[in-house]
Design an enzyme around this catalytic site. Sequence first.
Site, mmCIF file in Angstrom:
data_model
loop_
_atom_site.group_PDB
_atom_site.id
_atom_site.type_symbol
_atom_site.label_atom_id
_atom_site.label_comp_id
_atom_site.label_asym_id
_atom_site.label_seq_id
_atom_site.Cartn_x
_atom_site.Cartn_y
_atom_site.Cartn_z
ATOM 1 N N HIS A 54 12.895 3.863 73.312
ATOM 2 C CA HIS A 54 12.062 2.886 72.228
ATOM 3 C C HIS A 54 13.104 1.879 71.473
ATOM 4 C CE1 HIS A 54 9.586 6.222 73.115
ATOM 5 N NE2 HIS A 54 8.585 5.391 72.910
ATOM 6 N N PRO A 144 5.910 14.139 67.684
ATOM 7 C CA PRO A 144 4.581 14.076 67.390
ATOM 8 C C PRO A 144 4.504 13.481 65.926
ATOM 9 C CG PRO A 144 5.013 16.231 68.053
ATOM 10 C CD PRO A 144 6.423 15.410 67.709
ATOM 11 N N ASP A 181 3.856 3.066 61.135
ATOM 12 C CA ASP A 181 2.568 3.117 61.007
ATOM 13 C C ASP A 181 1.824 4.287 61.664
ATOM 14 O OD1 ASP A 181 2.124 -0.215 60.164
ATOM 15 O OD2 ASP A 181 3.444 -0.361 61.869
ATOM 16 N N ASN A 211 6.083 -2.600 60.121
ATOM 17 C CA ASN A 211 6.466 -3.602 60.912
ATOM 18 C C ASN A 211 5.093 -4.380 61.594
ATOM 19 O OD1 ASN A 211 5.809 -1.697 63.129
ATOM 20 N ND2 ASN A 211 7.903 -1.381 63.508
ATOM 21 N N HIS A 285 8.210 -1.941 71.633
ATOM 22 C CA HIS A 285 8.252 -0.658 71.087
ATOM 23 C C HIS A 285 8.694 0.472 72.211
ATOM 24 C CE1 HIS A 285 6.247 2.980 69.484
ATOM 25 N NE2 HIS A 285 5.960 3.302 70.714
ATOM 26 N N ARG A 380 -6.232 43.023 56.713
ATOM 27 C CA ARG A 380 -5.851 41.896 55.939
ATOM 28 C C ARG A 380 -5.626 42.440 54.256
ATOM 29 N NH1 ARG A 380 -11.057 39.300 52.865
ATOM 30 N NH2 ARG A 380 -12.399 40.864 53.354
ATOM 31 N N GLU A 434 -4.600 22.736 56.033
ATOM 32 C CA GLU A 434 -4.033 23.707 56.999
ATOM 33 C C GLU A 434 -2.704 23.055 57.474
ATOM 34 O OE1 GLU A 434 -7.138 23.085 57.021
ATOM 35 O OE2 GLU A 434 -8.254 25.213 56.091
ATOM 36 N N HIS A 484 -9.813 37.248 59.241
ATOM 37 C CA HIS A 484 -11.039 37.152 59.830
ATOM 38 C C HIS A 484 -10.945 36.762 61.334
ATOM 39 C CE1 HIS A 484 -11.469 36.818 55.547
ATOM 40 N NE2 HIS A 484 -13.007 36.790 55.607
ATOM 41 N N ASP A 492 -20.689 34.729 58.655
ATOM 42 C CA ASP A 492 -20.404 33.292 58.685
ATOM 43 C C ASP A 492 -20.601 32.531 59.948
ATOM 44 O OD1 ASP A 492 -19.866 32.853 55.886
ATOM 45 O OD2 ASP A 492 -17.824 33.483 56.262
ATOM 46 N N HIS A 496 -16.890 30.434 62.367
ATOM 47 C CA HIS A 496 -15.916 30.904 61.655
ATOM 48 C C HIS A 496 -15.433 32.039 62.581
ATOM 49 C CE1 HIS A 496 -16.846 28.543 58.523
ATOM 50 N NE2 HIS A 496 -16.303 29.148 57.768
ATOM 51 N N ARG A 542 -11.078 40.988 59.039
ATOM 52 C CA ARG A 542 -11.832 40.949 57.732
ATOM 53 C C ARG A 542 -12.624 42.443 57.519
ATOM 54 N NH1 ARG A 542 -17.743 40.359 56.587
ATOM 55 N NH2 ARG A 542 -17.929 39.504 54.538
HETATM 56 C C1 TPP Z 1 0.587 12.651 67.554
HETATM 57 C C2 TPP Z 1 1.215 11.601 68.413
HETATM 58 N N1 TPP Z 1 0.407 10.734 68.875
HETATM 59 C C3 TPP Z 1 0.545 9.800 69.698
HETATM 60 C C4 TPP Z 1 1.941 9.631 70.102
HETATM 61 C C5 TPP Z 1 2.690 8.600 70.896
HETATM 62 N N2 TPP Z 1 3.244 7.383 70.195
HETATM 63 C C6 TPP Z 1 4.287 7.223 70.012
HETATM 64 S S1 TPP Z 1 4.762 6.107 69.109
HETATM 65 C C7 TPP Z 1 3.131 5.359 68.965
HETATM 66 C C8 TPP Z 1 2.948 4.236 68.267
HETATM 67 C C9 TPP Z 1 3.642 4.345 66.966
HETATM 68 O O1 TPP Z 1 3.637 3.219 66.120
HETATM 69 P P1 TPP Z 1 4.568 2.769 65.089
HETATM 70 O O2 TPP Z 1 4.694 4.024 64.297
HETATM 71 O O3 TPP Z 1 3.993 1.738 64.402
HETATM 72 O O4 TPP Z 1 5.992 2.968 65.731
HETATM 73 P P2 TPP Z 1 6.745 1.469 65.936
HETATM 74 O O5 TPP Z 1 5.658 0.717 67.258
HETATM 75 O O6 TPP Z 1 6.533 0.630 64.847
HETATM 76 O O7 TPP Z 1 7.799 1.777 66.743
HETATM 77 C C10 TPP Z 1 2.489 6.361 69.754
HETATM 78 C C11 TPP Z 1 0.949 6.148 69.771
HETATM 79 C C12 TPP Z 1 2.817 10.432 69.193
HETATM 80 N N3 TPP Z 1 4.268 10.378 69.499
HETATM 81 N N4 TPP Z 1 2.343 11.280 68.666
#
Ligand code: TPP
Length: 684
Positions: A54, A144, A181, A211, A285, A380, A434, A484, A492, A496, A542
């Site tokens: 990237h 992620p 983003d 961006n 990208h 628990r 969580e 639980h 519940d 749950h 529980r």
């Molecule tokens: C939880 C998750 N979902 C999807 C992706 C795949 N993914 C990597 S970058 C991206 C787009 C991110 O956009 P942005 O944060 O604007 O990065 P830029 O294009 O500015 O580099 C996606 C969907 C990921 N890495 N993690």
Amino acid sequence: MFASAGPQATPRRARIMPTATAAAPRPNQVSHADMANAIRALAMDAVEQAKSGHPGMPMGMADVATVLFTRFLKFDPLDPKWPDRDRFVLSAGHGSMLLYALLHLTGYADMTIDELRRFRQLGSRTAGHPEYGLAGGIETTTGPLGQGLANAVGMALAERLMNARYGDALVDHHTYVVVGDGCLMEGISHEAISLAGHLRLNRLIVLFDDNHVSIDGPTELTVSDDQLARFRASGWRATAVDGHDPEAVAAAIAAARTSDLPSFIACRTTIAYGAPKKAGTAASHGAPLGAEEIAGARVKLGWSHAPFEIPAAVLDAWRRAGARGAPAHRAWRERLERAPREARAAFEQAHETALPAAAAPAIAAVKAKFAEAKPKIATRQASGDVLDALTPAIPTLIGGSADLTGSNNTRAKSIAVVTRDDYAGRYIHYGVREHAMAAAMNGMALHGGFIPYSGTFLVFADYCRPALRLAALMGQRVIHVMTHDSIGVGEDGPTHQPVEQLASLRAIPKLQVFRPADAVETAECWALALAHSGPSVLALTRQAVPAVRQAHEAENRSARGGYVLAEASRARRATVIATGSEVALALEARELLERDGIPTAVVSLPCWELFDAQDRAYRDAVLGAGIRIAVEAASPFAWERYVGDAGNVVGMTGFGASAPVADVYRHFGITAAAVAAAVKARCR
Ligand SMILES: Cc1ncc(C[n+]2csc(CCOP(=O)(O)OP(=O)(O)O)c2C)c(N)n1
């Protein structure tokens, strides 16, 4: 500022590059632009060489990162683990080349130019996304989206907690996190932002790569949030700057550092800044720019050097930036040496993996007490008793719950609540968050100084899962009390009552899933979780369960993951294998079977991961050669490995039901009689 001229082929709202006049560096002087362009060149060349990666994000954020690393960030490449360093988290982990370039340029020994050349190759330190442990200076594993932001919240919280304990002399740093983003679109960002604002983590500074581009194209396709308003509404200080104007960025960071609120700086940037055709577009990208575009970028940026070649003057300027922190580091070491002996010992102990000497006797004592009293209590509740004993012995244990404190029994008697006005406490009301809780715990563990534990219902493990997975990947000691833990939840109902969660958690490598059978096993499993160099989940009931361990044994019998709890009266014909609340039921089934002349053993299997690590002979001896039936009030998924066939499991085949506990167990046929019948059916 920049050594190039002319507008770029960028879409609406993309930026126009400044003119050459503003950029021309004076002879022998390395400009900001030169330094930022070194990052850009390394990023585009490494991605090109790997034919994958990237380039856009590192090229867009190069100016912001240069300002941060050359003027603000407190760090010392010679000691990447210096406890009082500022933390830098690249939440937008796909832009890994930004981090790798910075680490190389500032002089981290692990990040050689050869490592950059081996970007994304097997065995390199420069994995596709930054991986904690592969190189000094990588503070956490990111990729992620959104996780890094929540990790940073945990780090910033850990900084305040440590500061409250050891004062400004030893703990006085910031946490910077770069988000894109994508990070801000992810749900976890809401939880993390909200928590940080509530706890007023003013040492946290978010740099938003604003961006307007993500993978599918312009962000107009997907999001209309007013990010500044969003952050302000959560109790943050929020400003916007031109991300390619170093002075504006510097002024914004300087202001953020003195804020009494966490800070959000939206840095308006152009993705792939400098690329003549692809800048400002999604095309940059996540794919190599291509030879022609790279050649054009070199011209536009005024960067005439060969791939991976950094001119000596530029490298020297970067290395000087890397050396900036050495005096502060030295002064900090001196302060540590001069600190009162007790405070210094406590500070150093907090950063050790080994537990304080008082921990083992504390666990042994509570275990002996359980063995003596043989309480019929929920596990628990036993866990709550263990925590009452452990928290005074292990001052680095920091508890919390996602708004289920009373249900999870996680608030030990001796510990006070952490508030925005007082970080001296040891209990965090995470609220109903969580996911951020689990990710912030990772951040706290990574920061150092704490062993975080949490609480929620086992069924909501799914809300924590991405962070649990990363804790396992990074080998971080975090402990999740998840109560639980079955249809034993009762009234519940099925929403749950976890069914598939145990199996799905057991599928995560290096995550230890414990399901103790009674109070004694609960104490043993806590000891094992604390000794594990990775995450653990304690799945706890529980409902009350009888004591199945009747005599005190100094040995931690759960340590081998599974063991023969009750041997058959004569040569074993059948083995009933169970976990947690179903161990008592297995013992009842054994009574029925023994009465009917079928010598039966009961195996308690509180931790599959540990059991699977035993040698074959041990496992075979425990499981026995005869009939094997498993009983667990959960999905039979994966039990086949111990009993041969899912048909040999007395468990759940679908979701649960809302009713009193005894009725639910009867309804689903998870009874001693059913277990005995299953054994008998196989005796013929
Ligand atoms: C939880 C998750 N979902 C999807 C992706 C795949 N993914 C990597 S970058 C991206 C787009 C991110 O956009 P942005 O944060 O604007 O990065 P830029 O294009 O500015 O580099 C996606 C969907 C990921 N890495 N993690």
